[in-house]
Design a protein around this motif. Sequence first.
Motif, mmCIF file in Angstrom:
data_model
loop_
_atom_site.group_PDB
_atom_site.id
_atom_site.type_symbol
_atom_site.label_atom_id
_atom_site.label_comp_id
_atom_site.label_asym_id
_atom_site.label_seq_id
_atom_site.Cartn_x
_atom_site.Cartn_y
_atom_site.Cartn_z
ATOM 1 N N HIS A 75 -8.854 -29.242 103.418
ATOM 2 C CA HIS A 75 -9.711 -30.003 102.304
ATOM 3 C C HIS A 75 -8.421 -31.056 101.908
ATOM 4 O O HIS A 75 -7.614 -30.835 100.642
ATOM 5 N N HIS B 226 -12.373 -23.141 99.183
ATOM 6 C CA HIS B 226 -11.217 -23.449 99.558
ATOM 7 C C HIS B 226 -10.824 -23.456 97.703
ATOM 8 O O HIS B 226 -11.344 -23.000 97.090
ATOM 9 N N ASP C 27 -5.852 -30.476 98.809
ATOM 10 C CA ASP C 27 -6.778 -31.052 97.624
ATOM 11 C C ASP C 27 -6.401 -31.809 97.383
ATOM 12 O O ASP C 27 -6.245 -32.237 96.220
ATOM 13 N N GLU D 294 -16.401 -32.332 100.487
ATOM 14 C CA GLU D 294 -16.903 -31.487 99.637
ATOM 15 C C GLU D 294 -18.640 -30.923 99.064
ATOM 16 O O GLU D 294 -18.993 -31.899 98.273
ATOM 17 N N HIS E 88 -8.571 -35.376 99.850
ATOM 18 C CA HIS E 88 -9.008 -36.818 99.432
ATOM 19 C C HIS E 88 -8.965 -37.719 99.731
ATOM 20 O O HIS E 88 -7.849 -38.283 98.671
ATOM 21 N N PHE F 249 -5.834 -34.337 93.355
ATOM 22 C CA PHE F 249 -5.986 -33.064 92.656
ATOM 23 C C PHE F 249 -4.660 -32.833 92.426
ATOM 24 O O PHE F 249 -4.454 -32.604 91.340
HETATM 25 MN MN MN Z 1 -11.318 -31.067 96.282
#
Ligand code: MN
Length: 255
Positions: free
Chosen positions: A16, A156, A204, A95, A18, A207
């Motif tokens: 996961h 996640h 992730d 997502e 981005h 973030f």
């Molecule tokens: Mn995310």
Amino acid sequence: MSTTIEQDGSGYVDTHFHLDLFPDPAALVAEIDEARVETIAVTNAPSVFPHTQSLARNSRFVRAAVGLHPELVATHGRELERMWPFLDETRFVGEIGLDYVIGDPANRKAQKDVFAQIIERCARYGDKILTVHSRRAASDVTSTVGDGFPGKVILHWFSGSRRELERAIGYGFYFSVGPAMVRSKNGLGLLAAMPRDRVLTETDGPFVQAGGKPAKPSDAAGVIGAISKIWREQPEVTKFVVSQNYTQMTALGPS
Ligand code: MN
């Protein structure tokens, strides 16, 4: 065709990430390929998927996922139909999910409606791999996906209750554990209760931070280190287990 990530990769996994939210994603793809981290690059709306898809096209380690983030349903919900043709082009979806930090009942209803439609479409394929957001919504996420979903589901950054965790385990879901989760006492407690054959790693980024910077797939190494302490295993053993889980999860055919 019979290559495995133990032979060909670093053995690290980030299910996961981005990619498209970093300033120079093309350079990052090169970095990920160099570091040989199996990476699922999630996207937050169908309209931005083609960009990540083109970035991933020549990568051996980056897979592009098509998604519609629950927090964007209010502004991008109209893009839902644009997701359907992309489902023919990738096995990876995310997502997606539900976020109940948002209290507005109409918004929650819209999220549920979008998520249920995505699940229904994905179920038609039988081989989809979903990376799913469930903040304060673990119960509804689990109920919406249901028991026996034909495909693989990764929750996640799971932060639900023990009871919700047990149900998700019972439904066969995987769990991707990231840098923020292993910094939290609650996250470590949940990790300890997860079956080892269902644990994956994620970052992730951007973030989540690792070492004071937006997390990148190579930061999965730090997560492996933290998991190995909970499991009381050598990091190499933990890395091997997680990479086996990834291999098993992505293998086609009956599991
Ligand atoms: Mn995310």
